[in-house]
Design a protein around this motif. Sequence first.
Motif: not given
Length: 183
Positions: A99-100, A35-38, A136-143, A118-122
Amino acid sequence: MSQLTIFADCNASNALLNTQDAAQIAAELNKVNVRFEQWQASAVINADTSHEDIIAAYSKDIERLKQQGGYQTVDVISLAKGNLNAAELRAKFLFEHTHSEDEVRFFVKGQGLFCLHINDKVYQVLCQQGDLISVPELTPHWFDMGSDPEFTAIRLFNNTEGWVAQSTESEIAKQFPLLDSSS
């Protein structure tokens, strides 16, 4: 200005897409359930605005998200420029993790770079003032908050314990541009 850059996860030097169009950012992220909103505040917010008044200024959108996502806890976090612990704080988030629960952040002030694997993309999402992202939960990411971070953000949690990260043990985060080099 908000920005989305998409890379193949094996090629950090060649962007597949780079856009600052908020509608296109939201549409591309929606394809991968992000989700992306302004949002717009219902009151003027300045440096003296309390955290309670910040939450009140965005209460309509916050309540909508709480109902849609079952979020239980809402808070505000602020970090001022020149923080002596900036490098340590930055490092806390610069590794790929999951994250859970959903990671929901709204930028009242400042900016941050969310990198989603996500899948084969960043998907690198530069969020700035007025932007909401929900990973979303369990989505690999960094900040990445940058080398001299300054931001105020509203956070929503399903888990009353707050932010709990599980490392993926991947080194991918070290291969992609950081906030200071991508903007």
